[in-house]
Design a protein around this motif. Structure first.
Motif, PDB file in Angstrom:
ATOM      1  N   GLU A  18      45.255  -8.237  35.013  1.00  0.00           N
ATOM      2  CA  GLU A  18      44.661  -6.901  34.853  1.00  0.00           C
ATOM      3  C   GLU A  18      45.611  -5.771  35.233  1.00  0.00           C
ATOM      4  N   ASP A  19      46.755  -6.084  35.835  1.00  0.00           N
ATOM      5  CA  ASP A  19      47.753  -5.066  36.180  1.00  0.00           C
ATOM      6  C   ASP A  19      48.830  -4.920  35.106  1.00  0.00           C
ATOM      7  N   ILE A  20      48.748  -5.715  34.067  1.00  0.00           N
ATOM      8  CA  ILE A  20      49.800  -5.760  33.049  1.00  0.00           C
ATOM      9  C   ILE A  20      49.292  -5.223  31.720  1.00  0.00           C
ATOM     10  N   LEU A  21      50.066  -4.317  31.138  1.00  0.00           N
ATOM     11  CA  LEU A  21      49.837  -3.846  29.767  1.00  0.00           C
ATOM     12  C   LEU A  21      50.857  -4.555  28.879  1.00  0.00           C
ATOM     13  N   PRO A  50      45.536  -5.047  27.386  1.00  0.00           N
ATOM     14  CA  PRO A  50      45.697  -5.638  28.712  1.00  0.00           C
ATOM     15  C   PRO A  50      46.171  -7.087  28.557  1.00  0.00           C
ATOM     16  N   ALA A  51      46.902  -7.588  29.519  1.00  0.00           N
ATOM     17  CA  ALA A  51      47.330  -8.986  29.483  1.00  0.00           C
ATOM     18  C   ALA A  51      46.130  -9.897  29.666  1.00  0.00           C
ATOM     19  N   TYR A  79      56.176  -5.498  28.182  1.00  0.00           N
ATOM     20  CA  TYR A  79      55.070  -5.356  29.119  1.00  0.00           C
ATOM     21  C   TYR A  79      55.408  -4.293  30.153  1.00  0.00           C
ATOM     22  N   LEU A  80      54.361  -3.792  30.794  1.00  0.00           N
ATOM     23  CA  LEU A  80      54.486  -2.834  31.893  1.00  0.00           C
ATOM     24  C   LEU A  80      53.486  -3.250  32.960  1.00  0.00           C
ATOM     25  N   ARG A  81      53.960  -3.321  34.196  1.00  0.00           N
ATOM     26  CA  ARG A  81      53.065  -3.634  35.324  1.00  0.00           C
ATOM     27  C   ARG A  81      52.715  -2.331  36.020  1.00  0.00           C
ATOM     28  N   LEU A  82      51.421  -2.047  36.092  1.00  0.00           N
ATOM     29  CA  LEU A  82      50.897  -0.832  36.704  1.00  0.00           C
ATOM     30  C   LEU A  82      50.011  -1.250  37.867  1.00  0.00           C
ATOM     31  N   ALA A 139      50.251   3.475  29.993  1.00  0.00           N
ATOM     32  CA  ALA A 139      50.144   3.472  31.462  1.00  0.00           C
ATOM     33  C   ALA A 139      49.568   4.785  31.963  1.00  0.00           C
ATOM     34  N   TYR A 140      49.954   5.908  31.356  1.00  0.00           N
ATOM     35  CA  TYR A 140      49.379   7.201  31.773  1.00  0.00           C
ATOM     36  C   TYR A 140      47.863   7.171  31.574  1.00  0.00           C
TER      37      TYR A 140
END
Length: 176
Positions: free
Chosen positions: A53-56, A11-12, A76-79, A116-117
């Motif tokens: 907390e929304d970022i991997l 997590p970021a 990064y990926l924003r979920l 993300a999954y």
């Protein structure tokens, strides 16, 4: 520079903001961005709508400029939830995915998608959606290979680089 060696997904943290902002600006392109190119003074990467907390974050070992090896943010990926509605709480949406140029074609985007999954499932989601620009064939191919299907197209939704571009809505189940 030799190929980066994938190091970790995490997590970021709030302190990642400057590096993530730099990555976001370095990867900006009309291939995937609908906002104008960022200009100084730059907005903070994190704000009320874009929380750590929304970022991997994907990290990889790469050659340092001064020699040796360093761990750097590779992507990064924003979920996030697409809406605050209770009737839509079972859905998560990918609202940003970026991979540093030096880390591309080494599985970083795919690793972020797989993380993300797992994170969406952990949050109780059964469905994952995203939006991708119609002319971004590399991203569309990756998403299709990962089980996303086109669920809608908004023809000519954006005018980018002197032409109209479709907004493609894609989704996949997290339960099968």
């Amino acid at each position: 520079m030799s190929a980066p060696r994938f190091s970790s997904l995490r997590p970021a943290a709030p302190g990642d903001g400057p590096a993530l902002g730099e990555l976001d600006r370095a990867t900006w392109s009309t291939l995937h961005a609908v906002q104008p190119r960022p200009q100084p003074p730059y907005e903070p990467f994190f704000d009320d709508r874009h929380r750590p907390e929304d970022i991997l974050v994907a990290e990889a070992e790469a050659e340092a400029e001064a020699g040796g090896v360093e761990v750097r943010i590779a992507g990064y990926l924003r979920l996030a939830r697409p809406t605050p509605l209770a009737c839509n709480a079972h859905v998560r949406q990918i609202q940003g995915l970026a991979v540093a140029g030096w880390a591309r074609r080494h599985g970083v985007a795919r690793a972020l998608l797989h993380a993300a999954y797992a994170e969406a499932r952990r949050q109780g989601a059964g469905r994952l959606t995203l939006r991708v620009l119609g002319h971004n064939s590399a991203a569309r191919a990756l998403y299709e290979a990962e089980g996303f299907a086109v669920e809608g197209v908004l023809p000519g939704e954006f005018f980018l680089g002197g032409r109209y571009v479709d907004d493609v809505l894609m989704g996949r189940s997290l339960t099968s």
